[in-house]
Design a protein around this motif. Structure first.
Motif, short mmCIF file in Angstrom:
data_model
loop_
_atom_site.label_atom_id
_atom_site.label_comp_id
_atom_site.label_asym_id
_atom_site.label_seq_id
_atom_site.Cartn_x
_atom_site.Cartn_y
_atom_site.Cartn_z
N THR A 1 16.19 3.88 14.29
CA THR A 1 15.79 2.70 13.52
C THR A 1 14.52 2.99 12.72
O THR A 1 13.86 4.02 12.91
CB THR A 1 15.54 1.49 14.44
OG1 THR A 1 14.28 1.65 15.11
CG2 THR A 1 16.66 1.32 15.46
N ASP A 2 14.16 2.05 11.86
CA ASP A 2 12.95 2.18 11.04
C ASP A 2 11.70 1.72 11.80
O ASP A 2 10.60 1.75 11.25
CB ASP A 2 13.10 1.39 9.74
CG ASP A 2 13.43 -0.08 9.99
OD1 ASP A 2 13.80 -0.43 11.14
OD2 ASP A 2 13.33 -0.88 9.05
N TYR B 1 21.97 -4.39 17.88
CA TYR B 1 21.00 -4.23 16.78
C TYR B 1 20.59 -5.59 16.21
O TYR B 1 19.43 -5.77 15.80
CB TYR B 1 21.57 -3.35 15.67
CG TYR B 1 20.61 -3.17 14.51
CD1 TYR B 1 19.40 -2.48 14.68
CD2 TYR B 1 20.88 -3.71 13.26
CE1 TYR B 1 18.51 -2.31 13.63
CE2 TYR B 1 19.99 -3.56 12.21
CZ TYR B 1 18.80 -2.86 12.40
OH TYR B 1 17.91 -2.71 11.36
N ALA B 2 21.50 -6.55 16.18
CA ALA B 2 21.16 -7.89 15.69
C ALA B 2 20.05 -8.51 16.54
O ALA B 2 19.12 -9.14 16.02
CB ALA B 2 22.40 -8.78 15.69
N LYS C 1 16.87 -6.46 15.81
CA LYS C 1 16.36 -6.80 14.48
C LYS C 1 15.61 -8.12 14.49
O LYS C 1 14.54 -8.25 13.88
CB LYS C 1 17.54 -6.85 13.50
CG LYS C 1 17.16 -7.13 12.06
CD LYS C 1 18.40 -7.09 11.16
CE LYS C 1 18.02 -7.33 9.71
NZ LYS C 1 19.21 -7.27 8.81
N GLU C 2 16.17 -9.10 15.18
CA GLU C 2 15.54 -10.42 15.26
C GLU C 2 14.16 -10.33 15.93
O GLU C 2 13.22 -11.02 15.53
CB GLU C 2 16.45 -11.36 16.06
CG GLU C 2 15.95 -12.79 16.14
CD GLU C 2 16.88 -13.69 16.91
OE1 GLU C 2 16.86 -14.90 16.67
OE2 GLU C 2 17.63 -13.18 17.78
N THR D 1 12.20 -7.44 16.26
CA THR D 1 11.27 -6.44 15.70
C THR D 1 11.14 -6.52 14.19
O THR D 1 10.29 -5.83 13.61
CB THR D 1 11.74 -5.03 16.06
OG1 THR D 1 13.03 -4.78 15.44
CG2 THR D 1 11.85 -4.84 17.56
N ASN D 2 12.01 -7.29 13.54
CA ASN D 2 12.06 -7.36 12.08
C ASN D 2 12.46 -6.02 11.47
O ASN D 2 12.07 -5.68 10.35
CB ASN D 2 10.71 -7.83 11.50
CG ASN D 2 10.87 -8.35 10.07
OD1 ASN D 2 11.91 -8.90 9.71
ND2 ASN D 2 9.85 -8.13 9.25
N SER D 3 13.26 -5.24 12.20
CA SER D 3 13.80 -4.00 11.66
C SER D 3 14.62 -4.30 10.42
O SER D 3 15.36 -5.29 10.37
CB SER D 3 14.67 -3.31 12.72
OG SER D 3 15.35 -2.21 12.16
N GLN D 4 14.52 -3.43 9.43
CA GLN D 4 15.22 -3.64 8.16
C GLN D 4 16.45 -2.76 7.99
O GLN D 4 17.38 -3.11 7.28
CB GLN D 4 14.26 -3.40 6.98
CG GLN D 4 13.10 -4.38 6.95
CD GLN D 4 13.55 -5.82 6.84
OE1 GLN D 4 14.26 -6.19 5.89
NE2 GLN D 4 13.19 -6.65 7.82
N LYS D 5 16.44 -1.60 8.65
CA LYS D 5 17.61 -0.72 8.47
C LYS D 5 17.70 0.35 9.55
O LYS D 5 16.72 0.67 10.24
CB LYS D 5 17.56 -0.04 7.10
CG LYS D 5 16.34 0.82 6.85
CD LYS D 5 16.39 1.41 5.44
CE LYS D 5 15.11 2.19 5.14
NZ LYS D 5 15.16 2.79 3.79
N ILE D 6 18.91 0.88 9.67
CA ILE D 6 19.19 2.03 10.53
C ILE D 6 19.10 3.27 9.67
O ILE D 6 19.72 3.35 8.61
CB ILE D 6 20.57 1.88 11.19
CG1 ILE D 6 20.53 0.78 12.26
CG2 ILE D 6 21.04 3.20 11.77
CD1 ILE D 6 21.89 0.41 12.81
#
Length: 380
Positions: free
Chosen positions: A81-82, A233-234, A237-238, A240-245
């Motif tokens: 992840t980013d 990942y959803a 993402k929620e 950590t505010n990850s934007q992309k893999i």
């Protein structure tokens, strides 16, 4: 690598010690009339059903359902992840929500799942019979050694991993064709009885049907991991505010494939083993409480371009649950957020081999690329 010349063809081993029962299973494989070149035992080898887990059999013209295993296409997907930093509260929230919302163990989704593969199933009696149930199994983790995890890579990135297979769908396919193989074997004596290694000629009607059904189960297993990862990942993402893999790696470690080795076309059975072609990326997990590795294959023909699929058990599930206490298991998992014991301690870290030793023993098969350290684990 050690070589045992105690069967009709050599047994080549990448582990320091092979337990007696697993070695006997390897000898049984080496004595099969259609076994080709040698039997390869990976660094994580341990006793299985019929064939050792962590074993590789190349055969001429024969495919063996039990040499693939009952969890067809079991494997792992790992994504980079980013995100580079994650705090303990975020890890706890992700683990807790994933544990609550993603179906684990014997649980299935309440509504059928979509997959384009459902539109074109093979004409197999067992596949068609189980197809509707499979729609509810897709995107579910299962139990045993299946897991989802949050990992800290030594590349400074947070990784996510999912380990699961073809669920009850693959199990039913495996058992159905093993029964057919056993019935045929009684008539043609292709393999010795009572070794759980009944095979099918690959060019026979039954052999072709199993091959097609197995490959369909492999695709189902890949989609299962993809849908699990999408859910996991959803949640990540929620939080950590990850934007992309940034990178995605997927492998399976229970399957058979037609390949060319030493100038011959053979059926390579990898049961608890991953393909390690030159430059091919793979995933070798440790236990719940120990590091895992992203590796690069070296394409070593001596192992049929294969490596271990994990650390490998040193205790059976029964023995682990007899000897490991919850206090021992929790101490071994200290500092790692985890959920999923539910009275089953067979996946505790001490039930597995030392992952560092396993990696060292196969340094001629793969080279480590990224080392991953577990931060949070959900056991199935």
């Amino acid at each position: 690598m050690k070589v045992f010349n105690i069967g009709e063809i050599p047994i080549k081993s990448w582990t320091n010690e092979v337990e007696d029962e697993a070695l006997q299973q390897a000898v049984n494989l080496s004595n099969l009339s259609f076994a080709y070149s040698h039997i390869a035992l990976m660094a994580d080898v341990h006793v299985g059903f019929g064939m050792p887990i962590g074993g590789v059999l190349a055969s001429k013209g024969v495919i063996i359902p039990n040499a693939v295993g009952v969890d067809i296409g079991c494997g792992i997907i790992a994504v980079k992840t980013d995100i580079k930093r994650i705090d303990i509260d975020q890890i706890k929230n992700i683990v807790d929500k994933a544990h609550r919302t993603i179906p684990l163990g014997h649980k299935h989704h309440k509504k059928p799942r979509e997959w384009k593969g459902f539109d074109s199933p093979p004409n197999s009696k067992i596949v068609l019979k189980e197809l509707n149930a499979a729609r509810y199994q897709l995107g579910t983790l299962g139990g045993g050694n299946h897991f989802m995890s949050i990992e800290q890579g030594n590349d400074e990135h947070i990784w996510l991993m999912v380990h699961s297979g073809s669920r009850n769908f693959g199990y039913k396919i495996a058992n159905y064709y093993n029964k057919i193989a056993n019935k045929i074997n009684k008539e043609i004596n292709l393999t010795p009885p009572k070794q759980d290694l009944a095979g099918l000629y690959i060019d026979s009607k039954e052999g072709q049907e199993y091959l097609i059904a197995m490959n369909y189960a492999l695709e189902f297993a890949i989609e299962n991991r993809n849908q699990l990862l999408e859910q996991f990942y959803a949640i990540f993402k929620e939080e950590t505010n990850s934007q992309k893999i940034l990178q995605r790696i997927g492998i399976h470690h229970n399957y058979a494939a037609i390949e060319n080795h030493f100038g011959e076309e053979v059926v390579v059975h990898r049961k608890g083993a991953i393909r390690a072609e030159l430059g091919e990326l793979g995933i070798i997990p440790g236990s719940m409480g120990t590091p895992s590795y992203i590796v690069e294959g070296l394409g070593n023909e001596e192992s049929f371009k294969t490596s271990s699929h994990g650390a490998g058990r040193v205790m059976s599930r029964k023995m682990a649950n007899k000897t490991i206490t919850k206090e021992m298991a929790n101490k071994a998992m200290e500092g790692i957020v985890h959920k999923g014991w539910r009275g089953d301690l067979s996946e505790a870290p001490m039930a597995y081999k030392d992952i560092e030793e396993v990696i060292e023993n196969q340094k001629d098969l793969v080279k480590p690329v990224v080392k991953l350290f577990p931060l949070g684990v959900i056991k199935g």
